[in-house]
Design a protein around this motif. Structure first.
Motif, PDB file in Angstrom:
ATOM      1  N   SER A  54     -12.299  -5.767   6.185  1.00 30.68           N
ATOM      2  CA  SER A  54     -11.292  -5.071   5.379  1.00 30.68           C
ATOM      3  C   SER A  54      -9.881  -5.477   5.787  1.00 30.68           C
ATOM      4  N   LEU A  55      -9.717  -5.838   7.044  1.00 27.28           N
ATOM      5  CA  LEU A  55      -8.399  -6.226   7.537  1.00 27.28           C
ATOM      6  C   LEU A  55      -7.870  -7.466   6.819  1.00 27.28           C
ATOM      7  N   VAL A  56      -8.768  -8.308   6.292  1.00 30.09           N
ATOM      8  CA  VAL A  56      -8.336  -9.486   5.529  1.00 30.09           C
ATOM      9  C   VAL A  56      -7.471  -9.040   4.352  1.00 30.09           C
ATOM     10  N   PHE A  57      -7.968  -8.082   3.591  1.00 28.49           N
ATOM     11  CA  PHE A  57      -7.219  -7.580   2.434  1.00 28.49           C
ATOM     12  C   PHE A  57      -5.939  -6.877   2.875  1.00 28.49           C
ATOM     13  N   SER A  58      -6.027  -6.060   3.922  1.00 31.29           N
ATOM     14  CA  SER A  58      -4.854  -5.307   4.367  1.00 31.29           C
ATOM     15  C   SER A  58      -3.721  -6.229   4.789  1.00 31.29           C
ATOM     16  N   LEU A  59      -4.042  -7.295   5.502  1.00 31.43           N
ATOM     17  CA  LEU A  59      -3.015  -8.238   5.936  1.00 31.43           C
ATOM     18  C   LEU A  59      -2.373  -8.933   4.739  1.00 31.43           C
ATOM     19  N   ALA A  60      -3.199  -9.367   3.784  1.00 34.30           N
ATOM     20  CA  ALA A  60      -2.657 -10.025   2.596  1.00 34.30           C
ATOM     21  C   ALA A  60      -1.791  -9.063   1.799  1.00 34.30           C
ATOM     22  N   GLY A  61      -2.289  -7.822   1.600  1.00 33.75           N
ATOM     23  CA  GLY A  61      -1.516  -6.838   0.856  1.00 33.75           C
ATOM     24  C   GLY A  61      -0.202  -6.507   1.528  1.00 33.75           C
ATOM     25  N   CYS A  62      -0.239  -6.357   2.827  1.00 31.81           N
ATOM     26  CA  CYS A  62       0.990  -6.106   3.578  1.00 31.81           C
ATOM     27  C   CYS A  62       1.993  -7.229   3.367  1.00 31.81           C
ATOM     28  N   LEU A  63       1.504  -8.454   3.410  1.00 31.76           N
ATOM     29  CA  LEU A  63       2.400  -9.603   3.305  1.00 31.76           C
ATOM     30  C   LEU A  63       2.993  -9.725   1.911  1.00 31.76           C
ATOM     31  N   TYR A  64       2.154  -9.544   0.855  1.00 31.53           N
ATOM     32  CA  TYR A  64       2.747  -9.769  -0.470  1.00 31.53           C
ATOM     33  C   TYR A  64       3.700  -8.668  -0.884  1.00 31.53           C
ATOM     34  N   PHE A  65       3.538  -7.457  -0.369  1.00 35.50           N
ATOM     35  CA  PHE A  65       4.540  -6.438  -0.653  1.00 35.50           C
ATOM     36  C   PHE A  65       5.767  -6.606   0.247  1.00 35.50           C
ATOM     37  N   ALA A  66       5.553  -6.992   1.504  1.00 35.12           N
ATOM     38  CA  ALA A  66       6.681  -7.142   2.425  1.00 35.12           C
ATOM     39  C   ALA A  66       7.583  -8.299   2.030  1.00 35.12           C
ATOM     40  N   LEU A  67       7.013  -9.370   1.485  1.00 29.69           N
ATOM     41  CA  LEU A  67       7.809 -10.552   1.165  1.00 29.69           C
ATOM     42  C   LEU A  67       8.792 -10.316   0.028  1.00 29.69           C
ATOM     43  N   GLY A  68       8.598  -9.229  -0.723  1.00 29.79           N
ATOM     44  CA  GLY A  68       9.535  -8.942  -1.793  1.00 29.79           C
ATOM     45  C   GLY A  68      10.963  -8.799  -1.299  1.00 29.79           C
ATOM     46  N   VAL A  69      11.132  -8.363  -0.063  1.00 28.14           N
ATOM     47  CA  VAL A  69      12.471  -8.202   0.479  1.00 28.14           C
ATOM     48  C   VAL A  69      13.159  -9.555   0.650  1.00 28.14           C
ATOM     49  N   VAL A  70      12.377 -10.634   0.723  1.00 31.67           N
ATOM     50  CA  VAL A  70      12.929 -11.988   0.799  1.00 31.67           C
ATOM     51  C   VAL A  70      12.938 -12.652  -0.568  1.00 31.67           C
ATOM     52  N   SER A  71      11.812 -12.564  -1.291  1.00 29.00           N
ATOM     53  CA  SER A  71      11.705 -13.255  -2.574  1.00 29.00           C
ATOM     54  C   SER A  71      12.616 -12.640  -3.636  1.00 29.00           C
ATOM     55  N   LEU A 357      12.327  -1.844  -1.243  1.00 29.66           N
ATOM     56  CA  LEU A 357      11.507  -0.659  -1.465  1.00 29.66           C
ATOM     57  C   LEU A 357      10.030  -0.947  -1.216  1.00 29.66           C
ATOM     58  N   TYR A 358       9.580  -2.132  -1.627  1.00 28.45           N
ATOM     59  CA  TYR A 358       8.159  -2.459  -1.518  1.00 28.45           C
ATOM     60  C   TYR A 358       7.712  -2.794  -0.102  1.00 28.45           C
ATOM     61  N   THR A 359       8.643  -2.918   0.837  1.00 24.69           N
ATOM     62  CA  THR A 359       8.193  -3.047   2.230  1.00 24.69           C
ATOM     63  C   THR A 359       7.470  -1.777   2.666  1.00 24.69           C
ATOM     64  N   SER A 360       7.799  -0.647   2.045  1.00 25.16           N
ATOM     65  CA  SER A 360       7.080   0.594   2.342  1.00 25.16           C
ATOM     66  C   SER A 360       5.624   0.492   1.900  1.00 25.16           C
ATOM     67  N   VAL A 361       5.403  -0.097   0.729  1.00 28.52           N
ATOM     68  CA  VAL A 361       4.041  -0.286   0.236  1.00 28.52           C
ATOM     69  C   VAL A 361       3.286  -1.258   1.139  1.00 28.52           C
ATOM     70  N   ALA A 362       4.002  -2.242   1.669  1.00 27.03           N
ATOM     71  CA  ALA A 362       3.380  -3.194   2.594  1.00 27.03           C
ATOM     72  C   ALA A 362       2.813  -2.479   3.816  1.00 27.03           C
ATOM     73  N   ILE A 363       3.598  -1.565   4.380  1.00 24.50           N
ATOM     74  CA  ILE A 363       3.141  -0.837   5.570  1.00 24.50           C
ATOM     75  C   ILE A 363       1.925   0.020   5.231  1.00 24.50           C
ATOM     76  N   GLY A 364       2.002   0.727   4.106  1.00 21.38           N
ATOM     77  CA  GLY A 364       0.880   1.576   3.702  1.00 21.38           C
ATOM     78  C   GLY A 364      -0.373   0.778   3.421  1.00 21.38           C
ATOM     79  N   THR A 365      -0.218  -0.389   2.796  1.00 20.59           N
ATOM     80  CA  THR A 365      -1.373  -1.241   2.497  1.00 20.59           C
ATOM     81  C   THR A 365      -1.999  -1.790   3.770  1.00 20.59           C
ATOM     82  N   LEU A 366      -1.180  -2.104   4.761  1.00 16.48           N
ATOM     83  CA  LEU A 366      -1.708  -2.578   6.044  1.00 16.48           C
ATOM     84  C   LEU A 366      -2.511  -1.489   6.729  1.00 16.48           C
ATOM     85  N   ILE A 367      -2.035  -0.251   6.663  1.00 16.08           N
ATOM     86  CA  ILE A 367      -2.693   0.851   7.366  1.00 16.08           C
ATOM     87  C   ILE A 367      -3.939   1.337   6.637  1.00 16.08           C
ATOM     88  N   GLY A 368      -3.844   1.531   5.309  1.00 18.43           N
ATOM     89  CA  GLY A 368      -4.871   2.245   4.571  1.00 18.43           C
ATOM     90  C   GLY A 368      -6.251   1.621   4.536  1.00 18.43           C
TER      91      GLY A 368
END
Length: 408
Positions: A54-71, A357-368
């Motif tokens: 499950s951590l595979v998905f969580s890491l990917a989800g965290c990254l694609y939401f977190a990268l919005g702050v750069v992209s 704003l979506y860095t918050s979703v990144a953190i939640g996706t990594l944890i959940g």
């Protein structure tokens, strides 16, 4: 010929941007949400626990939401088309590399970097572009654009399951990667950053018409981050997203643990996709009428209530009922969040603000999703994971209502 040229010039390109965004979100998130179909095959292939897979998905989800702050800021400066094309290419490449992985660690790298960076490059810039093309009909346009996520959730997991059954998990990832590159990059090339790039105006207004908002209006990222409203939205998204993405990873394993056939269980994700698509298509206009802030709060409440159905579902009928209702509210949440951000902070630096704003979703996706997997490994049950997911959405509703000062 002159008539045709005038017709082309007068055609509002905003709806083409919405269509391109629809395909990009379909391919990007549809590819990501196939992961539930791969949990079992990856566990068997690598002898891994459900939490570690499950951590595979969580890491990917965290990254694609977190990268919005750069992209987001990059797209605000350089335009969305190239960035979205690169992102969709990376999604396809990541899936192809995952097909060639010989250890779970290699799957982590391929999937996380491909899906994570790829969707991260495309998603927030695409959403930001759609918001700039619309003001009056922003809720509807945003809903239509991200309804690609719902359709992708409906179509892609069953497709992945069929590919796995016929070509094994490696062949399935290879095929999905080729599809992602072909469809995703093609759609990205149709994107435009804002109406001014084509000599047009938001909502297709004619030159000189009075506009309630222009692209020059809005807070800077720093100004937005200093507001209590942004902090409240951020905290609500963080808490709520802890539970939002748990069903996308664990609903299929939950169903198969209860003796439901894989072929039936995978359609539970399809049911989420159906509900999500209706939520995005049908609820956008509702949000524009009742108030987008009030609508956002109601989506959190709906997700919390629907997760209670999951807690008592052990047979196909209640599980499909959960999937449809959860998908409806999830779809409305995804559709309206960018529009609420535009309402609160303006359009000038919207890509960067949505990214922050979506860095918050990144953190939640990594944890959940990963935490739900490890809770299952420890207890051999999903009861606690589901309860925490429902509670997180309930808390998010309260926090967001306070931030937006939503009242009855």
């Amino acid at each position: 010929m002159n008539f045709v040229a005038r017709s082309e010039a007068n055609r509002f390109y905003g709806w083409f941007v919405v269509a391109a965004a629809f395909v990009i979100t379909l391919v990007g998130f549809g590819s990501a949400y196939t992961f539930s179909s791969f949990v079992g095959p990856l566990q068997r292939e690598f002898g891994a626990s459900r939490g570690s897979v499950s951590l595979v998905f969580s890491l990917a989800g965290c990254l694609y939401f977190a990268l919005g702050v750069v992209s987001g800021p990059i797209a605000d400066r350089w335009g969305v088309r190239k960035l979205a094309a690169i992102g969709m290419g990376l999604v396809g490449l990541g899936l192809i590399l995952a097909a060639r992985s010989h250890t779970l660690r290699q799957v982590y790298v391929a999937y996380t970097l491909g899906i994570g960076i790829g969707v991260g490059c495309a998603y927030v810039p695409t959403l930001g572009a759609v918001q700039r093309w619309f003001v009056k009909r922003r809720g509807l346009a945003s809903g239509l654009a991200v309804s690609g996520i719902g359709v992708g959730t409906l179509v892609m997991p069953p497709l992945a399951s069929w590919l796995i059954a016929n070509f094994a998990w490696r062949g399935a990832y290879l095929a999905l990667g080729i599809v992602a590159i072909g469809l995703g990059v093609g759609a990205a090339l149709l994107m435009e950053n804002d109406p001014g790039s084509r000599g047009q105006h938001p909502d297709g207004r004619q030159a000189g018409a009075q506009a309630p908002e222009t692209l020059r209006e809005g807070l800077s990222v720093r100004e937005a981050l200093r507001t209590a409203r942004f902090r409240g939205l951020y905290l609500g998204c963080l808490v709520g997203s802890v539970g939002v993405f748990v069903p996308f990873v664990h609903l299929v394993p939950y169903a198969t643990d209860r003796g439901i056939r894989v072929g039936t269980a995978v359609w539970l994700l399809g049911a989420i996709g159906i509900g999500s698509t209706f939520g995005r298509f049908l609820l956008g206009n509702v949000a524009d009428r009742i108030g987008r802030g009030r609508f956002l709060v109601s989506m959190y409440v709906g997700m919390a209530a629907s997760l209670a159905i999951w807690a008592f579902g052990g047979t196909p009928v209640p599980l499909f009922a959960f999937a449809l209702t959860f998908g409806l509210f999830y779809g409305g949440w995804v559709a309206i969040l960018p529009a609420v951000a535009a309402d609160c902070f303006g359009a000038k630096h919207l890509g960067a603000i949505i990214g922050a704003l979506y860095t918050s979703v990144a953190i939640g996706t990594l944890i959940g999703p990963s935490s739900a997997g490890f809770i299952y490994d420890f207890t051999h049950r999903y009861a606690w994971a589901i309860a925490i997911s429902a509670a997180s959405s309930g808390v998010a509703a309260v926090v967001t209502a306070m931030a937006l000062k939503v009242s009855r």
